[in-house]
Design a protein around this motif. Structure first.
Motif: not given
Ligand code: FE2
Length: 371
Positions: A90, A54, A56-57, A168-169, A59, A224, A11-12
């Motif tokens: 998360e 933020t 896209n993904n 993106m992330q 954080k 992930k 997540n962040y």
């Protein structure tokens, strides 16, 4: 095991810094992130400010103490300089993830807690990581606000022209630890989070003429969550990991890698936004790349123009580039990465070119000779 933990992914990432407001401008300009939420005196918090960004993904939170009484942020920054304090995973159920981690040997940092306001509630707990960092388990399924309780819509307007980076992330988060600590932290992450060791680099695998390091990559089965860990290895000069440990005054997060779907566009935009990357590899690097005749979609001349590195693995390949350290100490930096055709690696084929480039900067800083 990672499914048993109910981990959904990163997540962040929260940074503790000397001036969050300055970092906020840098995030907005250099990375073209969007300021999404704010916490500070105007939202009822007197001793610190946090800006939430933020894209896209992605954080990111950047936080600073604004009172000497906020010892947690102040002491972190005094010791380490600007750096990553925590990264959040998360999860389906915070209490379950935390209790499973603790049962498997994780060191507690914060017990599960519910944070509530008129928009709902967020649950968080944390376990210890490295000298002064944390891994947070969080769930915000029951929250409708901008980020989490305490945060509100941004108050400060950042009017700044920037090129869209298309970031993106988070792809992976890397830690640097002292000699003989890597195995311990790899086991800790594997046991606490249900990860497994995916790659290992031993003596001689990652070295230049002068310095060396050892590395282990732990990741979740669904890929992930990926967390490489580096430790220094004996060499005639000081390795970049030793430099990090000396300058950061301990073990901590070395870099966060962010994905893009179009690295040529991303690096061109970031260069235009004023971001500094490691020195381009020599022309011979790209001549060799052409000679290898790999099936790369991107033009090698374009990669060369932007200084982007390329590594092949099986059918896939990855494109990557590393920024210079982003704050005052030669510690934390970002990596930009594009994984193509199922690539899962970390650019092993680039380690030599990359570390020689870092060593050139270490010489400029007077941090290459052992003292
Ligand atoms: Fe990396």
């Amino acid at each position: 095991m990672s499914n048993e933990m109910g981990i959904r992914g990163y997540n962040y990432v929260e940074f503790y810094t000397g001036s969050a407001k300055m970092w906020a401008y840098w995030f907005a300009k250099a990375l073209s992130l969007k300021q999404t939420a704010y916490l500070g005196p105007e939202t009822g918090v007197k001793d610190k400010v946090s800006y939430y960004f933020t894209k896209n993904n992605i954080k990111f939170i950047v936080t600073s103490a604004i009172r000497p009484t906020n010892y947690e942020v102040k002491s972190f920054v005094e010791k380490h300089g600007d750096g990553v304090k925590r990264w959040a995973l998360e999860v389906d159920n915070v209490k379950h993830a935390y209790e499973t981690a603790i049962k498997n040997g994780a060191i507690p940092s914060r017990m599960p807690k519910k944070y509530e306001d008129e928009f709902g509630f967020v649950e968080e707990a944390a376990i210890k990581l490295y000298d002064d960092a944390e891994i947070v388990f969080m769930n915000k399924d029951n929250y409708k606000g901008v980020f989490k309780p305490g945060f509100r819509e941004p108050i400060m307007k950042i009017n700044i022209e920037t090129e869209d980076t298309g970031l993106m992330q988070v792809d992976h988060i890397v830690g640097n630890v002292r000699e003989n600590e890597m195995d311990m932290w790899a086991t800790y992450l594997n046991k606490s989070l249900g990860l497994e060791t995916f790659l290992e680099f031993g003596p001689g695998d990652i070295s230049t003429k002068y310095s060396a390091l050892l590395s282990k990559v732990v990741r979740s089965k669904d890929k992930k969550v990926r967390n490489p860990i580096n430790e220094p290895y004996e060499g005639v000069k000081k390795s970049q990991i030793e430099e990090y440990i000396d300058e950061y005054l301990g073990s901590g997060i070395q870099h966060v890698a962010i994905t893009t779907d179009d690295i040529l566009k991303t690096i061109a935009a970031m260069r235009k936004n004023g971001l500094e990357f490691l020195t381009n590899p020599p022309d011979t690097y790209y001549e060799m790349l052409k000679e290898k005749g790999w099936n790369i979609t991107e033009s090698i001349d374009e990669l060369k123009r932007l200084g982007i590195l390329c590594d092949l693995e099986g059918e896939g390949y990855l494109l990557q580039l590393f920024t210079k350290p982003v704050s005052d100490r030669p510690t934390f930096f970002f990596e930009i990465i594009q994984r193509c055709k199922g690539s899962e690696g970390f650019g092993q084929g680039n380690f030599q070119a990359l570390f020689e480039s870092i060593e050139r900067d270490q010489v400029l800083r007077g941090n290459f000779d052992k003292n």
